[in-house]
Motif scaffolding. Sequence first.
Motif, PDB file in Angstrom:
ATOM      1  N   LEU A  19    -113.506 -69.731   6.886  1.00 40.57           N
ATOM      2  CA  LEU A  19    -113.437 -69.014   5.612  1.00 40.57           C
ATOM      3  C   LEU A  19    -112.962 -67.577   5.843  1.00 40.57           C
ATOM      4  O   LEU A  19    -112.109 -67.069   5.115  1.00 40.57           O
ATOM      5  N   ARG A  20    -113.512 -66.920   6.864  1.00 44.07           N
ATOM      6  CA  ARG A  20    -113.077 -65.552   7.159  1.00 44.07           C
ATOM      7  C   ARG A  20    -111.571 -65.512   7.421  1.00 44.07           C
ATOM      8  O   ARG A  20    -110.858 -64.646   6.917  1.00 44.07           O
ATOM      9  N   SER A  21    -111.078 -66.471   8.186  1.00 39.41           N
ATOM     10  CA  SER A  21    -109.650 -66.539   8.491  1.00 39.41           C
ATOM     11  C   SER A  21    -108.818 -66.784   7.223  1.00 39.41           C
ATOM     12  O   SER A  21    -107.784 -66.137   7.019  1.00 39.41           O
ATOM     13  N   ASP A  22    -109.276 -67.697   6.380  1.00 39.06           N
ATOM     14  CA  ASP A  22    -108.551 -68.005   5.139  1.00 39.06           C
ATOM     15  C   ASP A  22    -108.531 -66.802   4.196  1.00 39.06           C
ATOM     16  O   ASP A  22    -107.514 -66.527   3.550  1.00 39.06           O
ATOM     17  N   LEU A  23    -109.656 -66.089   4.101  1.00 41.72           N
ATOM     18  CA  LEU A  23    -109.691 -64.901   3.239  1.00 41.72           C
ATOM     19  C   LEU A  23    -108.771 -63.804   3.777  1.00 41.72           C
ATOM     20  O   LEU A  23    -108.102 -63.115   3.005  1.00 41.72           O
ATOM     21  N   ALA A  24    -108.709 -63.663   5.091  1.00 39.44           N
ATOM     22  CA  ALA A  24    -107.796 -62.682   5.687  1.00 39.44           C
ATOM     23  C   ALA A  24    -106.343 -63.061   5.379  1.00 39.44           C
ATOM     24  O   ALA A  24    -105.513 -62.186   5.102  1.00 39.44           O
ATOM     25  N   ALA A  25    -106.030 -64.356   5.410  1.00 35.55           N
ATOM     26  CA  ALA A  25    -104.673 -64.817   5.073  1.00 35.55           C
ATOM     27  C   ALA A  25    -104.365 -64.544   3.603  1.00 35.55           C
ATOM     28  O   ALA A  25    -103.243 -64.143   3.258  1.00 35.55           O
ATOM     29  N   MET A  26    -105.367 -64.744   2.729  1.00 36.59           N
ATOM     30  CA  MET A  26    -105.163 -64.448   1.306  1.00 36.59           C
ATOM     31  C   MET A  26    -104.928 -62.951   1.097  1.00 36.59           C
ATOM     32  O   MET A  26    -104.148 -62.559   0.235  1.00 36.59           O
ATOM     33  N   GLN A  27    -105.599 -62.144   1.897  1.00 38.84           N
ATOM     34  CA  GLN A  27    -105.381 -60.697   1.801  1.00 38.84           C
ATOM     35  C   GLN A  27    -103.949 -60.359   2.239  1.00 38.84           C
ATOM     36  O   GLN A  27    -103.289 -59.531   1.617  1.00 38.84           O
ATOM     37  N   ALA A  28    -103.464 -61.023   3.272  1.00 39.37           N
ATOM     38  CA  ALA A  28    -102.091 -60.798   3.732  1.00 39.37           C
ATOM     39  C   ALA A  28    -101.072 -61.201   2.667  1.00 39.37           C
ATOM     40  O   ALA A  28     -99.969 -60.656   2.611  1.00 39.37           O
ATOM     41  N   ASP A  29    -101.468 -62.161   1.813  1.00 36.42           N
ATOM     42  CA  ASP A  29    -100.612 -62.608   0.707  1.00 36.42           C
ATOM     43  C   ASP A  29    -100.843 -61.793  -0.565  1.00 36.42           C
ATOM     44  O   ASP A  29    -100.369 -62.170  -1.638  1.00 36.42           O
ATOM     45  N   TYR A  30    -101.651 -60.727  -0.463  1.00 39.53           N
ATOM     46  CA  TYR A  30    -101.943 -59.817  -1.576  1.00 39.53           C
ATOM     47  C   TYR A  30    -102.685 -60.488  -2.732  1.00 39.53           C
ATOM     48  O   TYR A  30    -102.544 -60.093  -3.882  1.00 39.53           O
ATOM     49  N   LEU A  31    -103.497 -61.498  -2.423  1.00 37.61           N
ATOM     50  CA  LEU A  31    -104.305 -62.153  -3.447  1.00 37.61           C
ATOM     51  C   LEU A  31    -105.666 -61.494  -3.615  1.00 37.61           C
ATOM     52  O   LEU A  31    -106.330 -61.692  -4.622  1.00 37.61           O
ATOM     53  N   LEU A  32    -106.082 -60.731  -2.603  1.00 38.41           N
ATOM     54  CA  LEU A  32    -107.325 -59.988  -2.689  1.00 38.41           C
ATOM     55  C   LEU A  32    -107.255 -58.812  -1.728  1.00 38.41           C
ATOM     56  O   LEU A  32    -106.446 -58.794  -0.809  1.00 38.41           O
ATOM     57  N   ALA A  33    -108.127 -57.849  -1.990  1.00 40.35           N
ATOM     58  CA  ALA A  33    -108.233 -56.678  -1.122  1.00 40.35           C
ATOM     59  C   ALA A  33    -109.660 -56.625  -0.608  1.00 40.35           C
ATOM     60  O   ALA A  33    -110.608 -56.494  -1.386  1.00 40.35           O
ATOM     61  N   LEU A  34    -109.822 -56.797   0.703  1.00 40.28           N
ATOM     62  CA  LEU A  34    -111.145 -56.815   1.319  1.00 40.28           C
ATOM     63  C   LEU A  34    -111.508 -55.435   1.849  1.00 40.28           C
ATOM     64  O   LEU A  34    -110.692 -54.782   2.489  1.00 40.28           O
ATOM     65  N   ASP A  35    -112.756 -55.022   1.593  1.00 34.96           N
ATOM     66  CA  ASP A  35    -113.279 -53.811   2.215  1.00 34.96           C
ATOM     67  C   ASP A  35    -114.001 -54.156   3.509  1.00 34.96           C
ATOM     68  O   ASP A  35    -114.053 -53.345   4.421  1.00 34.96           O
ATOM     69  N   ASP A  36    -114.560 -55.360   3.579  1.00 34.45           N
ATOM     70  CA  ASP A  36    -115.284 -55.790   4.774  1.00 34.45           C
ATOM     71  C   ASP A  36    -115.489 -57.296   4.702  1.00 34.45           C
ATOM     72  O   ASP A  36    -115.598 -57.864   3.614  1.00 34.45           O
ATOM     73  N   ILE A  37    -115.510 -57.935   5.855  1.00 28.33           N
ATOM     74  CA  ILE A  37    -115.841 -59.359   5.937  1.00 28.33           C
ATOM     75  C   ILE A  37    -116.499 -59.595   7.292  1.00 28.33           C
ATOM     76  O   ILE A  37    -115.925 -59.276   8.330  1.00 28.33           O
ATOM     77  N   VAL A  38    -117.718 -60.119   7.259  1.00 25.63           N
ATOM     78  CA  VAL A  38    -118.519 -60.273   8.470  1.00 25.63           C
ATOM     79  C   VAL A  38    -119.133 -61.668   8.490  1.00 25.63           C
ATOM     80  O   VAL A  38    -119.660 -62.139   7.484  1.00 25.63           O
ATOM     81  N   VAL A  39    -119.060 -62.324   9.644  1.00 22.32           N
ATOM     82  CA  VAL A  39    -119.748 -63.597   9.847  1.00 22.32           C
ATOM     83  C   VAL A  39    -121.023 -63.301  10.627  1.00 22.32           C
ATOM     84  O   VAL A  39    -120.990 -62.561  11.612  1.00 22.32           O
ATOM     85  N   VAL A  40    -122.140 -63.868  10.168  1.00 21.84           N
ATOM     86  CA  VAL A  40    -123.415 -63.688  10.850  1.00 21.84           C
ATOM     87  C   VAL A  40    -123.890 -65.040  11.355  1.00 21.84           C
ATOM     88  O   VAL A  40    -123.959 -66.010  10.592  1.00 21.84           O
ATOM     89  N   THR A  41    -124.177 -65.117  12.647  1.00 20.16           N
ATOM     90  CA  THR A  41    -124.743 -66.317  13.265  1.00 20.16           C
ATOM     91  C   THR A  41    -126.081 -65.917  13.882  1.00 20.16           C
ATOM     92  O   THR A  41    -126.467 -64.758  13.831  1.00 20.16           O
ATOM     93  N   LYS A  42    -126.751 -66.886  14.471  1.00 21.93           N
ATOM     94  CA  LYS A  42    -127.980 -66.576  15.193  1.00 21.93           C
ATOM     95  C   LYS A  42    -127.775 -66.901  16.664  1.00 21.93           C
ATOM     96  O   LYS A  42    -127.174 -67.912  17.012  1.00 21.93           O
ATOM     97  N   ASP A  43    -128.300 -66.027  17.532  1.00 20.82           N
ATOM     98  CA  ASP A  43    -128.189 -66.281  18.965  1.00 20.82           C
ATOM     99  C   ASP A  43    -129.283 -67.255  19.405  1.00 20.82           C
ATOM    100  O   ASP A  43    -130.049 -67.764  18.584  1.00 20.82           O
ATOM    101  N   GLU A  44    -129.351 -67.532  20.696  1.00 19.79           N
ATOM    102  CA  GLU A  44    -130.309 -68.515  21.227  1.00 19.79           C
ATOM    103  C   GLU A  44    -131.758 -68.144  20.922  1.00 19.79           C
ATOM    104  O   GLU A  44    -132.624 -69.006  20.828  1.00 19.79           O
ATOM    105  N   LYS A  45    -132.023 -66.855  20.770  1.00 20.09           N
ATOM    106  CA  LYS A  45    -133.388 -66.386  20.497  1.00 20.09           C
ATOM    107  C   LYS A  45    -133.690 -66.321  19.000  1.00 20.09           C
ATOM    108  O   LYS A  45    -134.772 -65.907  18.611  1.00 20.09           O
ATOM    109  N   GLY A  46    -132.713 -66.695  18.164  1.00 24.70           N
ATOM    110  CA  GLY A  46    -132.911 -66.673  16.724  1.00 24.70           C
ATOM    111  C   GLY A  46    -132.625 -65.329  16.078  1.00 24.70           C
ATOM    112  O   GLY A  46    -132.923 -65.128  14.902  1.00 24.70           O
ATOM    113  N   LYS A  47    -132.030 -64.414  16.839  1.00 20.56           N
ATOM    114  CA  LYS A  47    -131.734 -63.087  16.324  1.00 20.56           C
ATOM    115  C   LYS A  47    -130.342 -63.109  15.675  1.00 20.56           C
ATOM    116  O   LYS A  47    -129.388 -63.606  16.276  1.00 20.56           O
TER     117      LYS A  47
END
Length: 164
Positions: A19-47
């Motif tokens: 999704l992050r990649s697709d939204l960045a591509a849409m921004q390159a096509d001038y369909l949206l202007a992003l101020d920030d886009i962040v993916v959050v996962t959890k590490d092995e410890k759950g952080k």
Amino acid sequence: MMSKLVAISFKDDATAFALRSDLAAMQADYLLALDDIVVVTKDEKGKPKLHQPVSLTGAGALSGGWWGTLIGFLFLAPLAGLVIGAGTGALAGKLTDIGIDDRFMRDVAASLEKDEAMVFVLVRDVTIDKVMDGLSAYRGKGRIHTTSLSRRVEDELRKLIEAA
């Protein structure tokens, strides 16, 4: 125009990064202007781990190193200037927080299960109908956690992303 926040969770991190990649591509096509886009996962410890597209620490170190070297040449100590400038720039980059607040993202993402991931998007401008069409590949794959969108647009997005 005021930016709008959207947070969407997915059962796996591959979908979130796609999704992050697709939204960045849409921004390159001038369909949206992003101020920030962040993916959050959890590490092995759950952080929660933030995957931001730009490392401010690295950018600060690079910029600081360049300026430090330049100033170092002026004082006939380019190596010292490089080291001091890079260190100062890295520290400044680490302490700078632009876009979505890191603590907010960690707090919201704390509810994620082990292999889930969440995408936080801060959108300044959007061509809503074309972006919604572009998001059809994510139909039924996610869950909307929070938005600052209008109720109508949020309902449309929720129907698309959370479709059964």
